[in-house]
Design an enzyme around this catalytic site. Structure first.
Site, PDB file in Angstrom:
ATOM      1  N   CYS A 136       0.822  -1.219   0.000  1.00 28.26           N
ATOM      2  CA  CYS A 136       0.000   0.000   0.000  1.00 28.26           C
ATOM      3  C   CYS A 136       0.856   1.270   0.000  1.00 28.26           C
ATOM      4  O   CYS A 136       0.333   2.369  -0.183  1.00 28.26           O
ATOM      5  CB  CYS A 136      -0.922   0.009   1.215  1.00 28.26           C
ATOM      6  SG  CYS A 136      -2.075  -1.377   1.272  1.00 28.26           S
ATOM      7  N   HIS A 146      -1.838  -5.471   6.991  1.00 31.17           N
ATOM      8  CA  HIS A 146      -2.251  -5.682   5.601  1.00 31.17           C
ATOM      9  C   HIS A 146      -2.924  -7.042   5.470  1.00 31.17           C
ATOM     10  O   HIS A 146      -2.407  -8.056   5.940  1.00 31.17           O
ATOM     11  CB  HIS A 146      -1.047  -5.616   4.660  1.00 31.17           C
ATOM     12  CG  HIS A 146      -1.425  -5.674   3.208  1.00 31.17           C
ATOM     13  ND1 HIS A 146      -1.716  -4.552   2.462  1.00 31.17           N
ATOM     14  CD2 HIS A 146      -1.586  -6.738   2.374  1.00 31.17           C
ATOM     15  CE1 HIS A 146      -2.037  -4.910   1.233  1.00 31.17           C
ATOM     16  NE2 HIS A 146      -1.948  -6.232   1.142  1.00 31.17           N
ATOM     17  N   HIS A 160      -9.066 -12.083   9.098  1.00 29.02           N
ATOM     18  CA  HIS A 160      -9.986 -12.165   7.952  1.00 29.02           C
ATOM     19  C   HIS A 160     -10.873 -13.384   8.156  1.00 29.02           C
ATOM     20  O   HIS A 160     -10.378 -14.491   8.323  1.00 29.02           O
ATOM     21  CB  HIS A 160      -9.237 -12.274   6.628  1.00 29.02           C
ATOM     22  CG  HIS A 160     -10.166 -12.259   5.441  1.00 29.02           C
ATOM     23  ND1 HIS A 160     -10.518 -11.094   4.795  1.00 29.02           N
ATOM     24  CD2 HIS A 160     -10.835 -13.260   4.817  1.00 29.02           C
ATOM     25  CE1 HIS A 160     -11.365 -11.375   3.821  1.00 29.02           C
ATOM     26  NE2 HIS A 160     -11.566 -12.685   3.814  1.00 29.02           N
ATOM     27  N   CYS A 161     -12.172 -13.161   8.146  1.00 29.45           N
ATOM     28  CA  CYS A 161     -13.124 -14.246   8.410  1.00 29.45           C
ATOM     29  C   CYS A 161     -13.784 -14.688   7.107  1.00 29.45           C
ATOM     30  O   CYS A 161     -14.543 -13.917   6.502  1.00 29.45           O
ATOM     31  CB  CYS A 161     -14.187 -13.780   9.399  1.00 29.45           C
ATOM     32  SG  CYS A 161     -15.398 -15.075   9.799  1.00 29.45           S
ATOM     33  N   CYS A 167     -12.904  -8.613   6.289  1.00 29.29           N
ATOM     34  CA  CYS A 167     -11.964  -8.516   7.401  1.00 29.29           C
ATOM     35  C   CYS A 167     -12.697  -8.043   8.640  1.00 29.29           C
ATOM     36  O   CYS A 167     -13.635  -7.245   8.563  1.00 29.29           O
ATOM     37  CB  CYS A 167     -10.832  -7.541   7.059  1.00 29.29           C
ATOM     38  SG  CYS A 167      -9.320  -8.370   6.537  1.00 29.29           S
TER      39      CYS A 167
END
Length: 351
Positions: A136, A146, A160-161, A167
């Site tokens: 980024c 990130h 992160h699911c 996220c």
């Protein structure tokens, strides 16, 4: 040249767009299970199997309350926009070129330290450098990481699911906790209220033909999900009360000049809870955003503070600030003076 600081820019995966589509498959599966459970409970159990009108009404009223709160919090978790890093953290292209041309990690550290001098960041890398995202191309705010799935940096990233296709971070962490809590409550309610009819099925007393099997599977699936949700829900309650993310539980934040500390952001259990759920008790269990702060700065233990003062809501080192100072700061929550007073009491115990 690849350096230990890992500051070189890397390109995005070519299959990123395809991956973004595939990641919705778990969400579609969960939504399908939810709609099937609604059919099995409302139609097969309540309308076709239960004969008592009073029992139907009571079960349906309670069911629709839990179902509504569950689906609402799930929707908020999925579709709430993830927090993005503001432009002031972005490294100018000229500085990025200097980073890429630097001949040592120490040279890169000096460039980043000079740029981050006026930024509200206190976390550092393992080697003591400013945390920088080479993808980024910006300095990472505290607790920001990130996400390779979302392809961007997430404010206060927890994890992160795949089951929500998003996220979990600063903007939707409250919704995620409520989702776990209401999903657990929903599953327990469905399992317990369908248990008598599940037993009738095994005793051969339940009528309804093939539709009876919906009730059997409903009980098993609700009980199975309840077991898995319980461990996850109580683990995240533990993280909330200790003011840690899942990432920080495995790798504590490293503070400038004082090193790693898993309790570096802890304000005391009640204040930690307020940081996520806010100070309006009536909204604690409603899926609307009430979290404190801006996702960029966080109160920290006094031993980790830098020489400049935080401009976000009251940090532990500023617990002696007056209420007028709190209300004059535009980044403070509306009732930040109460948080300051609470932090003052809690920090005496937990610092």
């Amino acid at each position: 040249m690849s350096l230990p600081g890992n500051y070189e820019q890397k390109s995005q995966p070519t299959c990123y767009c395809c991956f973004r589509i595939i990641r919705w498959i778990p969400v579609v599966f969960i939504v399908a299970v939810i709609f099937w459970s609604y059919f099995a409970y409302v139609v097969q159990l309540c309308f076709l199997s239960i004969t008592s009108v009073a029992e139907k009404v009571i079960l349906l009223l309670l069911y629709h309350f839990f179902f509504t709160m569950f689906v609402w919090s799930y929707y908020q978790t999925i579709f709430t926009s993830i927090g993005t890093v503001p432009p002031k953290f972005r490294i100018p292209s000229s500085e990025v070129e200097k980073l890429n041309r630097a001949d040592s990690e120490e040279a890169q550290k000096r460039i980043l330290e000079a740029f981050a001098r006026q930024l509200p960041v206190v976390s550092r890398t393992v080697t003591g450098g400013v945390r920088y995202c080479e993808k980024c191309q910006h300095v990472k705010p505290d607790r920001c990481h990130h996400c390779s799935v979302c392809g961007t940096c997430i404010l206060k990233m927890d994890h992160h699911c795949p089951w929500v296709g998003n996220c979990i971070g600063y903007t939707n962490y409250k919704f995620f906790i409520l989702f776990l809590g209401y999903a657990l409550t929903y599953c327990l309610y469905v399992a317990l209220s369908s248990l008598p009819y599940f037993l009738q099925f095994w005793q051969g007393e339940l009528e309804g033909g093939v539709g009876r099997f919906h009730i059997v599977f409903l009980f098993f699936i609700a009980a199975m999900f309840a077991v898995s949700l319980a461990s996850l829900f109580f683990y995240h309650l533990y993280l909330v009360t200790h003011n840690r993310t899942t990432l920080e539980a495995f790798r504590p934040a490293i503070f400038q000049g004082s090193g790693p500390d898993k309790n570096g952001f802890s304000l005391g259990r009640y204040s930690n809870f307020q940081e996520v759920f806010g100070d309006q008790k009536i909204l604690w269990f409603v899926p609307v955003f009430t979290s404190f702060g801006d996702g960029l700065e966080y109160p920290i233990q006094v031993q980790h503070q830098r020489t400049h003062q935080s401009t976000s809501y009251a940090s532990i080192g500023e617990t002696t600030s007056t209420s007028s100072e709190a209300t004059s700061n535009p980044l403070l929550p509306s009732n930040s003076s109460s948080l300051i007073e609470t932090c003052t009491k809690d920090s005496a115990i937990h610092v």
